[in-house]
Design an enzyme around this catalytic site. Structure first.
Site, PDB file in Angstrom:
ATOM      1  N   ASP A  39       0.837  -1.200   0.000  1.00 40.59           N
ATOM      2  CA  ASP A  39       0.000   0.000   0.000  1.00 40.59           C
ATOM      3  C   ASP A  39       0.874   1.252   0.000  1.00 40.59           C
ATOM      4  O   ASP A  39       2.003   1.223   0.512  1.00 40.59           O
ATOM      5  CB  ASP A  39      -0.911   0.016   1.226  1.00 40.59           C
ATOM      6  N   TYR A  67       6.711  -8.392   9.070  1.00 38.95           N
ATOM      7  CA  TYR A  67       6.419  -6.974   9.237  1.00 38.95           C
ATOM      8  C   TYR A  67       6.770  -6.502  10.648  1.00 38.95           C
ATOM      9  O   TYR A  67       6.724  -7.274  11.607  1.00 38.95           O
ATOM     10  CB  TYR A  67       4.921  -6.703   9.037  1.00 38.95           C
ATOM     11  N   ASP A  81      -6.728   1.715   9.548  1.00 43.93           N
ATOM     12  CA  ASP A  81      -5.367   2.235   9.681  1.00 43.93           C
ATOM     13  C   ASP A  81      -5.423   3.729  10.008  1.00 43.93           C
ATOM     14  O   ASP A  81      -6.496   4.321  10.134  1.00 43.93           O
ATOM     15  CB  ASP A  81      -4.527   1.962   8.419  1.00 43.93           C
ATOM     16  N   ARG A 173      -3.814  -4.563   8.813  1.00 48.02           N
ATOM     17  CA  ARG A 173      -4.816  -3.635   9.335  1.00 48.02           C
ATOM     18  C   ARG A 173      -5.909  -4.390  10.091  1.00 48.02           C
ATOM     19  O   ARG A 173      -6.330  -4.000  11.185  1.00 48.02           O
ATOM     20  CB  ARG A 173      -5.468  -2.856   8.189  1.00 48.02           C
TER      21      ARG A 173
END
Length: 291
Positions: A39, A67, A81, A173
């Site tokens: 993203d 992550y 988010d 998210r």
């Protein structure tokens, strides 16, 4: 023609398409793709495939990701988010580190995850975010994901920093949203950085500026990773006499091998021909041509 894979450090604010376009412009070639989007508001490791490397993008996309993720407790946003609008708030004062550790442990393993409303998952030919932007409520089909590992790095005030190793298709998210709910409060994702995918680590990544510098100074070999290094498989050699048959997609004999692996590289006269498929213990054929 250059062939291989780049480990690009994508900055926040750029789309994955922007990164691919930049690499195409630097190399002056159209044969550039990627092995999984990030993203625009996410930074970190982005796998960019060049030349023949584009032919293994589907293999690289299916690999696990790692992550560093920030979870903000006590609030919920419409996009799950920090870029969305806050739509709800809830107290979280009774959450301590032990409680948090126990809840994170509960999220390990295979599970079903409902994709967020603002995502590119398609339903009846339309992306979910298209329905969301029109305020149309739709029933989203849950997807199976696998959280291989999740570790707490830091918990302070209302912010949780954690390292997550997960399967392809995991929405961080949504993970943040679900952890918040399991804790008896709310949560949304703050900062997200992809630190690893398929053995490509963030510490070995290069920025687009560094990549351009290396290319301009004929030092591309310092960052261009060969196909068989980024996606390592065993090697099976085939006699040069079978070269044309291999290229035509026919079955051929391998040289004195008992082949056990489901996937392997087929070489002919030291040239990488493609990813092979076993027919039996002596016959092989090319499943994915890399020439």
């Amino acid at each position: 023609m250059m062939n291989g894979v780049l480990n690009i450090l994508k900055p926040t604010g750029m789309t994955s398409h922007d990164v691919v376009s930049s690499v195409r412009k630097i190399l002056n070639t159209k044969k550039v793709g990627h092995a999984g989007t990030l993203d625009p508001n996410v930074s970190g490791v982005m796998v960019v495939c060049i030349g023949k490397g584009t032919k293994i993008s589907e293999y690289l996309m299916n690999q696990d990701k790692e992550y560093i993720c920030e979870l903000i407790l006590g609030q919920k946003t419409d996009t799950q988010d920090s870029y969305g609008k806050i739509i709800e708030k809830k107290e979280f004062n009774n959450i301590n580190e032990l409680t948090l550790l126990n809840v994170l442990e509960d999220f390990k393993g295979r599970q079903l995850q409902i994709p967020p409303a603002y995502s590119a998952v398609k339903l009846n030919g339309k992306k979910l975010y298209e329905y969301a932007r029109q305020n149309i409520s739709v029933e989203k089909e849950p997807k199976e994901i696998n959280i291989k590992d999740i570790n707490l790095i830091k918990y302070e005030n209302n912010k949780v920093l954690m390292k997550v190793n997960c399967s392809k298709g995991t929405y961080m998210r949504t993970l943040c949203n679900d952890i918040g709910e399991k804790l008896g409060t709310l949560g949304y994702m703050g900062v997200l950085i992809r630190t690893e995918t398929k053995g490509l680590h963030i510490e070995n990544s290069v920025t687009l500026s560094e990549f351009k510098f290396l290319f301009d100074n004929n030092r591309l070999q310092e960052c261009l990773i060969p196909i068989d290094k980024v996606y390592p498989l065993k090697k099976v050699n085939v006699h040069i006499d079978y070269y044309d048959r291999l290229k035509a997609g026919n079955e051929v004999y391998a040289e004195a091998y008992t082949i056990e692996d489901e996937e392997f590289y087929i070489y002919c006269n030291d040239e990488l021909i493609g990813i092979g498929k076993k027919i039996n213990n002596s016959l092989v054929k090319v499943e994915k041509m890399l020439i």
